[in-house]
Design a protein around this motif. Structure first.
Motif, mmCIF file in Angstrom:
data_model
loop_
_atom_site.group_PDB
_atom_site.id
_atom_site.type_symbol
_atom_site.label_atom_id
_atom_site.label_comp_id
_atom_site.label_asym_id
_atom_site.label_seq_id
_atom_site.Cartn_x
_atom_site.Cartn_y
_atom_site.Cartn_z
ATOM 1 N N PHE A 175 -55.808 35.395 -33.089
ATOM 2 C CA PHE A 175 -55.630 34.783 -34.403
ATOM 3 C C PHE A 175 -55.148 33.336 -34.327
ATOM 4 O O PHE A 175 -55.028 32.668 -35.358
ATOM 5 C CB PHE A 175 -54.645 35.599 -35.243
ATOM 6 C CG PHE A 175 -55.058 37.037 -35.448
ATOM 7 C CD1 PHE A 175 -56.384 37.366 -35.660
ATOM 8 C CD2 PHE A 175 -54.113 38.054 -35.419
ATOM 9 C CE1 PHE A 175 -56.767 38.701 -35.852
ATOM 10 C CE2 PHE A 175 -54.484 39.379 -35.607
ATOM 11 C CZ PHE A 175 -55.819 39.706 -35.821
ATOM 12 N N LEU A 228 -59.934 46.367 -33.626
ATOM 13 C CA LEU A 228 -58.602 45.766 -33.757
ATOM 14 C C LEU A 228 -57.528 46.845 -33.780
ATOM 15 O O LEU A 228 -57.775 47.965 -34.244
ATOM 16 C CB LEU A 228 -58.503 44.972 -35.067
ATOM 17 C CG LEU A 228 -59.160 43.599 -35.158
ATOM 18 C CD1 LEU A 228 -59.097 43.105 -36.600
ATOM 19 C CD2 LEU A 228 -58.472 42.604 -34.234
ATOM 20 N N GLN A 268 -53.136 45.254 -37.198
ATOM 21 C CA GLN A 268 -53.692 43.905 -37.354
ATOM 22 C C GLN A 268 -54.873 43.844 -38.319
ATOM 23 O O GLN A 268 -55.330 42.753 -38.664
ATOM 24 C CB GLN A 268 -54.135 43.366 -35.988
ATOM 25 C CG GLN A 268 -52.999 43.161 -34.997
ATOM 26 C CD GLN A 268 -53.491 42.656 -33.651
ATOM 27 O OE1 GLN A 268 -54.649 42.279 -33.492
ATOM 28 N NE2 GLN A 268 -52.611 42.646 -32.661
ATOM 29 N N TRP A 291 -56.215 40.570 -40.489
ATOM 30 C CA TRP A 291 -57.536 40.002 -40.241
ATOM 31 C C TRP A 291 -58.325 39.855 -41.547
ATOM 32 O O TRP A 291 -58.971 38.827 -41.781
ATOM 33 C CB TRP A 291 -58.306 40.862 -39.251
ATOM 34 C CG TRP A 291 -59.772 40.497 -39.136
ATOM 35 C CD1 TRP A 291 -60.832 41.243 -39.526
ATOM 36 C CD2 TRP A 291 -60.309 39.282 -38.600
ATOM 37 N NE1 TRP A 291 -62.005 40.587 -39.277
ATOM 38 C CE2 TRP A 291 -61.717 39.370 -38.708
ATOM 39 C CE3 TRP A 291 -59.744 38.133 -38.043
ATOM 40 C CZ2 TRP A 291 -62.567 38.364 -38.277
ATOM 41 C CZ3 TRP A 291 -60.591 37.116 -37.619
ATOM 42 C CH2 TRP A 291 -61.977 37.230 -37.744
#
Length: 220
Positions: free
Chosen positions: A24, A51, A55, A59
């Motif tokens: 990220f 993922l 998270q 995202w």
């Protein structure tokens, strides 16, 4: 033959000296992971993003913030990379096809290599991206060391691309410590590994220095 890409992004920011997971972190004004997904957004490739559960919502927030509209299926990862890839494979309903498995923090992968990996995997069952070593190499054992021929070794990268039915079968085993990548899982199933040429620019971003190098390539 239908093509898939499984992008695995389960890293933390520990070695990047960052509280933010490395996928990220910003690269050229956008999260690294967006650059990686964009690289696979061609030729009808269906993208699966794996993922960690914690998270996924973050995202989605980033996708809204940066107006990221590339279609991709988000799958929850597992405790290890092996389990995360397995979850990604299990999310694909097709029994036949081709699948490229790629690290989410390798944003500079060239599309020509991706295309070649699919072509070679269709012919050989798999295509594992690799590059020759540039530096001298020594083997360390029992307190001593010796020079070895670097020409006998290759550095392995991703994507690692496979015929879908073969790699799914290979992953139908419990995790083993010797499974360092997808190729090692595939090899465990009794199949031979087919190496293809990669690219030294295809860096896996794991440290602050890696990020600086990747940024320099983009500027250049």
């Amino acid at each position: 033959m239908r093509k898939y890409a499984i992008i695995v992004a389960g890293g933390s920011g520990t070695r990047m000296l960052s509280e933010l997971p490395k996928q990220f972190l910003l690269l050229n004004g956008r999260p690294i992971l967006m650059h990686t997904i964009e690289a696979f957004n061609f030729d009808g490739i269906r993208i699966v993003l794996v993922l960690p559960e914690q998270q996924i919502q973050y995202w989605k927030t980033l996708c809204e913030k940066y107006s990221f509209r590339i279609l991709h299926n988000i799958i929850q990862g597992g405790e290890t990379r092996f389990n995360s890839v397995k979850n990604g494979l299990n999310s694909i309903e097709d029994k036949e096809g081709l699948v490229a498995i790629h690290d989410g923090v390798r944003p500079l992968i060239d599309r020509s290599i991706i295309s070649m990996s699919f072509t070679q995997a269709e012919s050989h069952g798999n295509a594992i991206t690799s590059v020759s070593l540039k530096d001298s190499l020594r083997e360390v054992s029992s307190g001593s060391n010796r020079s070895v021929d670097r020409a006998a070794f290759r550095l392995i990268q991703t994507p690692q691309t496979f015929q879908l039915d073969l790699i799914k079968t290979a992953f139908e085993v419990p995790f083993q410590p010797t499974f360092t990548d997808d190729a090692s899982v595939f090899e465990n199933s009794g199949k031979s590994i087919h190496l293809i040429d990669g690219d030294y620019r295809n860096i896996k971003i794991t440290t602050p220095e890696d990020l600086l190098v990747v940024e320099s390539f983009l500027v250049g």
